[in-house]
Design a protein around this motif. Sequence first.
Motif, PDB file in Angstrom:
ATOM      1  N   LEU A 135       6.714  31.392  -5.865  1.00  0.00           N
ATOM      2  CA  LEU A 135       7.773  32.243  -6.416  1.00  0.00           C
ATOM      3  C   LEU A 135       7.240  33.089  -7.564  1.00  0.00           C
ATOM      4  N   GLY A 136       6.388  32.490  -8.397  1.00  0.00           N
ATOM      5  CA  GLY A 136       5.781  33.271  -9.467  1.00  0.00           C
ATOM      6  C   GLY A 136       4.917  34.397  -8.935  1.00  0.00           C
ATOM      7  N   VAL A 192      13.164  40.676  -8.264  1.00  0.00           N
ATOM      8  CA  VAL A 192      13.019  39.519  -7.390  1.00  0.00           C
ATOM      9  C   VAL A 192      14.336  38.756  -7.349  1.00  0.00           C
ATOM     10  N   ALA A 193      14.759  38.361  -6.163  1.00  0.00           N
ATOM     11  CA  ALA A 193      15.927  37.507  -6.006  1.00  0.00           C
ATOM     12  C   ALA A 193      15.556  36.369  -5.065  1.00  0.00           C
ATOM     13  N   VAL A 194      16.090  35.197  -5.353  1.00  0.00           N
ATOM     14  CA  VAL A 194      15.788  33.999  -4.572  1.00  0.00           C
ATOM     15  C   VAL A 194      17.106  33.405  -4.086  1.00  0.00           C
ATOM     16  N   GLU A 195      17.168  33.092  -2.800  1.00  0.00           N
ATOM     17  CA  GLU A 195      18.374  32.475  -2.242  1.00  0.00           C
ATOM     18  C   GLU A 195      17.963  31.291  -1.361  1.00  0.00           C
ATOM     19  N   LEU A 196      18.677  30.188  -1.552  1.00  0.00           N
ATOM     20  CA  LEU A 196      18.521  29.028  -0.679  1.00  0.00           C
ATOM     21  C   LEU A 196      19.612  29.049   0.378  1.00  0.00           C
ATOM     22  N   ILE A 197      19.225  28.874   1.619  1.00  0.00           N
ATOM     23  CA  ILE A 197      20.183  28.646   2.702  1.00  0.00           C
ATOM     24  C   ILE A 197      19.921  27.246   3.216  1.00  0.00           C
TER      25      ILE A 197
END
Length: 954
Positions: free
Chosen positions: A180-181, A104-109
Motif C-alpha cells: 500500500l505504501g 490513493v484510495a483503499v477499499e476492502l470488499i
Amino acid sequence: MSAAWRPRTPPQHAHATGLAQIFQAAGDMIVYEGGEPYRWALWPAPEAPAARAESGTTLAWRQPSELLRAASAVVGFTGRTALLEELRAWRDGAGPGTTGRDGVAVELIHGPGGQGKTRLAGRLADLWPAEGWVVLSAHHRRDRSAAKAFAAPDLERAAGVLVVVDYAERWDTVDLLTLLGDTLIRGRLPVRVLLLARPSGTWWQSLHGRIQRDLGVTATSRELKPLESEAGITRQSLFAAARDRFADLLQRPAARQVAPPAALERHEAYRLVLSVQMAALAAVLAAGSGQDPPADPVQVSQLLLARERDHWEALHDRRERPLATSPDAMGQLVYTATVTGRLGYADGGAAVRSAAVESREHPGQLLKDHAVCYPPSATGSTTLPAEQAAGGDEFTVLEPLYPDRLGEDFLALSTPGHSYDFPADPWAADAPARLLTTPGDASEQAAGGGVPVWVRHGLTTLIEASRRWPHLARLQLYPLLTAHPDLALHAGGAALAALASLDGIDLGLLERIETVLPAHRHIDLDLGIAAVADRLAEHRLTQADPAGRAHIHNRLAVRLSTAGLHARALAEGHQAIRIWRRLAELNRDAYLPNLAGSLNNHAVLLAETGQRQAAVPISEEAVRLNRELTALNRDAHLPDLAMSLHNHASLLAETGRRQAAVPISEEAVRLNGELAELNRDAYLPDLAMSLNNHANLLAETGQRQAAVPISEEAVRLRRELTALNRDAHLPDLAMSLNNHANRLAETGQHQAAVPISEEAVRLNRELTALNRDAYLPNLAASLNNHANLLAETGRRQAAVPISEEAVRLNRELTALNRDAYLPDLAMSLHNHALRLAETGRQAAVPISEEAVRLYRELAELNRDAYLPDYIQSLTVTGYVLIEGARFSEAIASLAKAFTAGQRLPEDAQDIIETIVDLLRHAYAGDADGVSESFCKFTGQDVPDWMKQPPTAEG
C-alpha cells in the motif's frame, strides 16, 4: 515502564519500488529476484471456453473444477449494477473513501468464499481499461502464480491504476502495508486499491488503523451481499442462467430442461452464487448420465468430485501417454495440493514426500502427472522442462483444486468421520499432521527453516474448511494444534483470529496456544493474539472475582493495544482502573497497590499510542499513590515509587516539560541508589537505568558537562552487570554506550566518542541478529548516532552508508508502529540529509523535505516537544538547498524557520543565528532571485541585515 530513552540528537529512499518502479520501467521488463515482498502482474483476461476446448486438451471440460474457476469466467457476469456504479464513483473521487493522500484510495470488499469477489474484480478489469485505467494484480511472495518477469505497462498515458489484492487476509501485515505504501506515487495519477478478503472483523479493524496511521489513508470497506438480494435476481434465475451455459458448453441441450433442486430455495448455502452454479453444473452432468440431480450442497460436491475422479481415471486408462499415477494416488496428490497451495518444484517434491502419498512412483513423476490434470496457472504448461524439474522454483507445481469451496469439501469428504456416501481415504486421517509437522530434514528440503513453507496456507485452509465441516475441527485441527500449539505462530494473524472465532472451539486449546504466543509485539500475529485474548477473556470474566476481572482487563488492554485496537484497549484499561478504584474504596490497604500499578500501566498505554499529554495526569496519580504507599511501608513499596517516578519523568520529557522532569528524575536516581545499597544484586539494574536516563535528560536541558560523569557511571555499572550475566544485561550496556558516546560528543570529545559508538553498534548488531524484533530500535539509534560522529570527525563519506542504513531501519520500525517510531524516522531523515549535503549529493533535498513534513506532523500533535526539531529541519532544508546552489528555493524554508524560531523559549533561540547566517549566504549567492523569492513569500523587501556578509564557514 523500564525502557530507557534514546538520545534526541539533531538528525533514503531505496531504488524505486512499487508503482514508481513501473513508471521507471515504462514498457520494459521488470525481473524479480526472489526476495521481494510481492510481485506485480496484469489482471489476466479469462480464457475463452471455445479456445480452451479446441486447444488439444480434449478432456479439459470434463473437469468440473475447470468450469467453476472464477478465472475461467464461464458463466456470464450478472447483476451488481448499483455496486459497479458505486465503485466507479469511488474510482472517480465522487464516492466515500477517496480522500486518501496523493490520490490513493483503499477499499476492502469482504464476504464468504463463493460470494463473487474475484468475479467482481474481473468485471472491473473488463470495463475500466476502456476508460483508460490499467488494472494490476499484486501477488504475495508466497503466491507462486506471478511470473518472474513482468512487462511493465506504460502508465504515463493511463487515466489511473486499479490494484487488486485477492486473499488479502493471507498476506503478512507488514508486506501488505509495504504494498500500500508503494502505491503512493505523489501527484502522478489516481490509484485505487481493491482488497478482497473473506473476513473483516478484528483483522480489518487492526489493518484499517494501521493504514490510517502509517499511510495517512482512510480506507473503506463494504460487505459483498448475496446476488439474490438485488432486484430482479433470484436463485431460480441464477440457476437457469448457469444451467443453460453449462448445457451449451457440454453440448447437452436436453439438460436445459432440468429443474433446480428442491433445496435451492430453502438451504442457506445457496445464498452463495458459487453454490448455485455448482448445483447447476451438477444437474447438467447428472442429466447427461441419466441420474437425478443432487438435492443438497453436499450431494452437489459429491457428484462434482466424483467427476473429477472420472477425469483422473480417463487419463490413467487412455491408450496414448497414460498417466503412471493411479486415481487413488492422484486423489492424495489433489488433497496435498489443496492443503499446500501451489509450490515451487523443490518444495512440491518435499510436500509429496511429507504427505507419504501411497504410490511406487517417484515424487517427480507424481508432480508431472498432477500437472497434466491441473496445469500450473502461471504458464499453462503440462510438462516440466528438464532444467525446471532439476530444481528451478519458478515453475510451479501442485496447483490446488478450485474453487476453494470445492477444495475444502474434497478435504472434508476424503477424511474419515463424516456420514455422507463418499468414500473416505484412511490415508487422509493423519495427512494434515504429516504435512504440517514435517521432520527437520524435510523442512530443510522445503527451505522453510523450522516448518514447511506451506504451513500458513495449510492451516488457513484447514481452519476455513472446519467452519463447515465440524469433524475436521474435532478429528484433525484441534488435535494437531493441541499436540503442536507452536504451529499457531505460523498461521498468521487473520487465520489465528479465525481459529479463535470458531464455534465450539475448546477453550483449553486456546489456553494452550496462549502459552506459546510471544509476549512482545509481533506485527503479523498481533491481531490474532488479540482475538485469542479476547475470546479467553470473555470466558474468564464470567468466572473471576472482581480482582481477577481487573487483572484480565489489564492484560487484554495490552494485547488489544499492540494489535492497533486502541479504542478498545483504552476501554479495557479504564475498566481495570474502575474496578481497582471501587475495590480500593472498600479496602484501601489491600487494593491501593493494584490501583497504583494499573494507573502506571494505563499511562504507559496512553503514551505508547501517542496520547502522552493525556498520560501525564494519570502518571502523576500513580506517583502520588505510590508516595502514600511508601509512607506506610517503605520497604514494600519503595521500588514501585522509584519506577513510577522514572516513568513520570520520561513522560514529562516526552511532552516537552524537560525542566520539570529533572528533579523527578533526580529523585528516581536517589531512590534507586538507596535500593541498590540495601540489595545490590536486585536493584543495581534499576540504578543503572535511572542514571542512564537522567544523563540524557540533563543533556537535553543544556547541562551537558554535568551529564557526562553520570552517563559514564551508567556505563560502568552496566559493564559490571554484563560481566555477571551477559545475556541479561548486554542490551542495556549497548544502550548506555550509545548514549555515553553522545554525551562525549556534545561536550566536544568527538574522537573519544568514536570507539565507544563503534562498540555500541557492534553490540547492537549482535543483539539484533539474536532477536530482531526486540533490538532493531537500538541498532537504528546507534547507527544514526555513529554516522553523526563519523561526520563530526571528518569521515563524511564513511558516514553516508551508515546513515542510510539507519533511515532504512527506522522506516521498517515506523511501518510496525508509527506512533512510537515516527520521531526516530524524522530524526534519522534529518541527519541523513545533512550527511548527503556534506558530500555534495542532490538526494539530500527530498530527504530533508520528508523530515520537515514528519516534524511538522509531530509538532502539530505536540508543539512543546517537537517545535525545536521542526525548526531545525526547516533550517537543514535551507542549508541543503544552498549547498546545491538553489539559493532562491531555500528562502521559503528559512523564512518559516526564522518566524517559528521567535516562538521558542529564550534559552533555545541559538538556532536563529544559524538561520540568519544561512539567509545571508542565500542572498550572497543570488541577490536578485532571493529578493524576488523573499518578497513573494513575506510580502516585504529583503531587510538590510540579510544583505550583510555571511560567515566564511557558512
